[in-house]
Design a protein around this motif. Structure first.
Motif, mmCIF file in Angstrom:
data_model
loop_
_atom_site.group_PDB
_atom_site.id
_atom_site.type_symbol
_atom_site.label_atom_id
_atom_site.label_comp_id
_atom_site.label_asym_id
_atom_site.label_seq_id
_atom_site.Cartn_x
_atom_site.Cartn_y
_atom_site.Cartn_z
ATOM 1 N N LEU A 151 22.437 22.940 58.062
ATOM 2 C CA LEU A 151 22.087 23.999 59.006
ATOM 3 C C LEU A 151 22.522 23.675 60.430
ATOM 4 O O LEU A 151 22.682 24.577 61.254
ATOM 5 C CB LEU A 151 20.574 24.262 58.972
ATOM 6 N N ARG A 157 26.615 26.586 58.377
ATOM 7 C CA ARG A 157 25.586 27.605 58.581
ATOM 8 C C ARG A 157 26.178 29.007 58.371
ATOM 9 O O ARG A 157 25.562 29.875 57.750
ATOM 10 C CB ARG A 157 24.978 27.480 59.974
ATOM 11 N N ASP A 161 25.082 31.744 55.558
ATOM 12 C CA ASP A 161 24.693 33.119 55.892
ATOM 13 C C ASP A 161 25.490 34.130 55.084
ATOM 14 O O ASP A 161 24.964 35.178 54.674
ATOM 15 C CB ASP A 161 24.894 33.376 57.387
#
Length: 378
Positions: A151, A157, A161
């Motif tokens: 993350l 990240r 997503d």
């Protein structure tokens, strides 16, 4: 490519040293030898009195009882460097600068975070897979690693997503903590964003308060309220259950010597949740099986005996209740399951062994946790 460890049976009991729980009449099973060329040994000084220091918890009662029975003397001054063995819960309690190779033993390898840190192990395994694939000219897929993203890495990240689909379940973990601390379930991106932002804000606020404290001459504990590096992993929503409860298998790998490498395996035991599994449940105790989390429940004292099973008991359970349904051979636990766990353990060790710091007297004991899904994939 680094040469793999050759696991073989052994009657050694060395790997049981730091277990916090007895596991029935199980004796250590296995183990190994690394295939690494020996370094010259350093002779242990014969005139050094057998003394030992123990700091923190982590099975110290077992170590103390064993050493006392052998006539060793315990020293309690943590600054005394005249010991034969130093057994500490944290490696920060060991002064490696004064360590006398060949005369002393310490129970942590200095850069053991390559194995104990979730991100350190993930990076090492991914690098190992790339190197092996390049050498063998075919992809080496380590499919025992859950789908994982960092993350704190912007690229990872962003990929997460894009990968995430609404109502999927993921699990978010700090990379440098254990005992289930800081772990939470994620069922939506907004939930994840709120949790990570709150953690960052808490760390920032604490940092400002720390500065004020420093200005007043007040010392602050740097371990408190700092923002944690985190990974997020796809949650195994269809785990194999034992009497309706989620479980994992805690095995042990003892690096008994780093020069030369000697690595031992112990079959460990099962850790079970106190409550029946339901993937819609928000109670973290139903999802995480380690004792640190289970102990927080008020009913733990009356149910704790059912939160740990010996491997013999698990083998009997599988033979009686799962073998026919799943099409498993007799004693599957001590056959295919144990073989696969040893293979995964071997991959983990081989991925880091060329990086670990090596001296005569360095050793370390690691707990490795394994899960099985309802399709019997480990």
């Amino acid at each position: 490519m680094p040469k793999e460890v050759n696991l073989r049976n052994s009657s050694s009991t060395a790997a049981t040293g730091s277990q916090r729980r007895k596991t029935g009449n199980e004796g250590p099973s296995p183990p190994v030898d690394s295939g690494v060329q020996s370094r010259p040994r350093v002779a242990v000084s014969s005139n050094m009195e057998p003394t030992y220091y123990i700091g923190g918890g982590n099975g110290n009662a077992l170590i103390e009882e064993t050493l006392n029975s052998l006539g060793w003397r315990r020293i309690k001054d943590k600054t005394d460097d005249n010991y034969r063995l130093r057994w500490c819960e944290l490696k920060s309690s060991i002064n490696y600068n004064t360590f006398k190779e060949g005369d002393q033993m310490v129970n942590h390898i200095p850069n053991c975070n390559l194995l104990t840190n979730k991100l350190g192990l993930l990076d090492s395994l991914q690098e190992y897979s790339r190197v092996c694939s390049a050498v063998q000219r075919k992809t080496m897929k380590l499919d025992f690693i859950p789908e994982t993203y960092r993350l704190d890495d912007p690229k990872d990240r962003q990929t997460f997503d894009q990968t995430y689909k609404e109502n999927e379940m993921w699990i978010c973990k700090p990379t440098g903590r254990n005992q289930g601390k800081g772990i939470f379930l994620v069922r939506s991106l907004s939930e994840l964003n709120r949790a990570t932002e709150a953690e960052k804000e808490g760390a920032t606020e604490h940092k400002e308060l720390s500065r004020e404290g420093e200005a007043r001459g007040k010392q602050d504990d740097p371990r408190k309220r700092k923002s944690l590096n985190r990974i997020i992993q796809r949650y195994i929503t269809d785990p194999l259950l034992v009497d309706g409860k989620k479980f994992d298998i805690r095995c042990y790998m003892l690096i008994a010597s780093t020069a030369p490498y000697v690595v031992l395996y112990h079959k460990g035991y099962l850790r079970l949740s106190m409550y029946n599994y339901d993937n819609t449940c928000d109670n973290i105790i139903a999802h995480l099986t380690n004792q640190f989390i289970q102990k927080k429940d008020p009913k733990y004292s009356e149910l704790k005996e059912e939160t740990a099973w010996s491997m013999d008991r698990f083998n009997q359970y599988v033979n009686e209740k799962l073998s026919a349904e799943k099409g498993l051979e007799k004693d599957w636990v001590y056959g295919p399951l144990t073989t696969t766990m040893k293979q995964i353990m071997t991959h983990s060790f081989t991925a880091v062994k060329h990086k670990l710091q090596r001296k005569v007297g360095y050793f370390d004991l690691y707990g490795l946790d394994f899960m099985i899904d309802e399709h019997m994939k480990i």
